[in-house]
Design an enzyme around this catalytic site. Structure first.
Site, PDB file in Angstrom:
ATOM      1  N   SER A  19      17.191   1.404 -15.375  1.00  0.00           N
ATOM      2  CA  SER A  19      16.565   1.963 -14.180  1.00  0.00           C
ATOM      3  C   SER A  19      16.061   0.835 -13.297  1.00  0.00           C
ATOM      4  CB  SER A  19      15.395   2.866 -14.559  1.00  0.00           C
ATOM      5  OG  SER A  19      14.674   3.271 -13.413  1.00  0.00           O
TER       6      SER A  19
ATOM      7  N   TYR B  63       7.298   4.595 -19.131  1.00  0.00           N
ATOM      8  CA  TYR B  63       8.715   4.686 -18.755  1.00  0.00           C
ATOM      9  C   TYR B  63       9.252   3.294 -18.421  1.00  0.00           C
ATOM     10  CZ  TYR B  63      13.008   6.013 -16.355  1.00  0.00           C
ATOM     11  OH  TYR B  63      14.322   6.125 -15.977  1.00  0.00           O
TER      12      TYR B  63
END
Length: 255
Positions: free
Chosen positions: A150, A163
């Protein structure tokens, strides 16, 4: 390049019930690969598999909780039993639960660590010997391991602490494997998508949904097919080419 450059290859895609995983499975099948689809919801993964089968693709759908190491082993073995080999692994399964550290629950943090880290490790460990073998027996003379990371690893935002932790760890894991597997002809790559309209926001609670939305307000996000295109590009290169990292941002994305 041949219209179906992955003919004869076998790919396994985790998190293939929707979003990037489903788009990637469809794209690799279109490139000629036989594909194993893995997701934690059987109804979703079967629907994607049926779509691929209707297009003439070879496909098997598996429901599996990859946070359990034994289930990850079984999933890889099921692929070998069905197709006889494993040439490409795409580690896409993840969960994104955003929110401030003060208001997040430890259960939410544990859920991200279990899937985004432990699940990644379990599937990779189970698959590696078979990827190495595939590289020595394939006409392509190479195998591929692609981890979906990501852009959140590069630009940390409030509400994404754990995350971001999981995605930073994914990058370090990927780079170490890349160096280890150079001599085995297994290419190891990471794809880092930016803002993607993948439906995850719709599965978040109110506060987490707000945290997910505010950095992307006003941005036309990537589509899952855009990320699938990047993955297809990586795994269809000739053996002499290794695309070890690809950052794919939405065109209007500044972070």
């Amino acid at each position: 390049m041949h219209d179906q450059p992955l003919t004869g290859a076998v790919a396994l895609v985790t998190g293939a019930g929707s979003g990037i995983g489903a788009a990637t499975a469809r794209r690799l099948a279109g490139d000629g690969a036989a594909v194993t689809l893995v997701a934690h919801r059987r109804d979703r993964v079967v629907q994607v598999a049926n779509d691929i089968a209707r297009q003439g693709g070879e496909v098997v759908a598996l429901e599996a909780d990859i946070t359990e190491a034994d289930r990850a082993d079984d999933m890889v073995q099921d692929t070998l039993d069905r197709f006889g080999r494993l040439d490409i692994l795409v580690n896409n399964a993840e969960v994104r639960l955003l929110g401030s550290a003060l208001h997040a629950t430890i259960e939410e943090w544990d859920q991200m660590i279990s899937l985004n880290v432990a699940g990644l490790v379990h599937v990779t460990h189970a698959a590696l010997p078979h990827l190495i073998y595939a590289a020595t027996t394939s006409p392509r003379e190479v195998a591929d391991l692609v981890n979906v990371g990501s852009a959140a690893e590069r630009v940390v935002r409030p509400g994404s602490s754990v995350y971001g932790l999981t995605k930073s760890g994914l990058n370090a894991f990927t780079e170490s494997l890349r160096q280890e597997l150079l001599g085995e002809r297994v290419r190891v790559s990471v794809v880092e998508p930016g803002a993607v309209d993948d439906g995850q926001e719709n599965r978040l609670g109110d506060s987490a949904r707000d945290a997910a939305r505010w950095p992307t307000d006003g941005i036309e996000g990537l589509r899952p097919d855009d990320v699938a295109d990047a993955i297809s590009y990586i795994v269809t290169r000739e053996r002499r080419v290794a695309v070890n990292g690809m950052l794919v941002r939405a065109g209007d994305q500044t972070w």
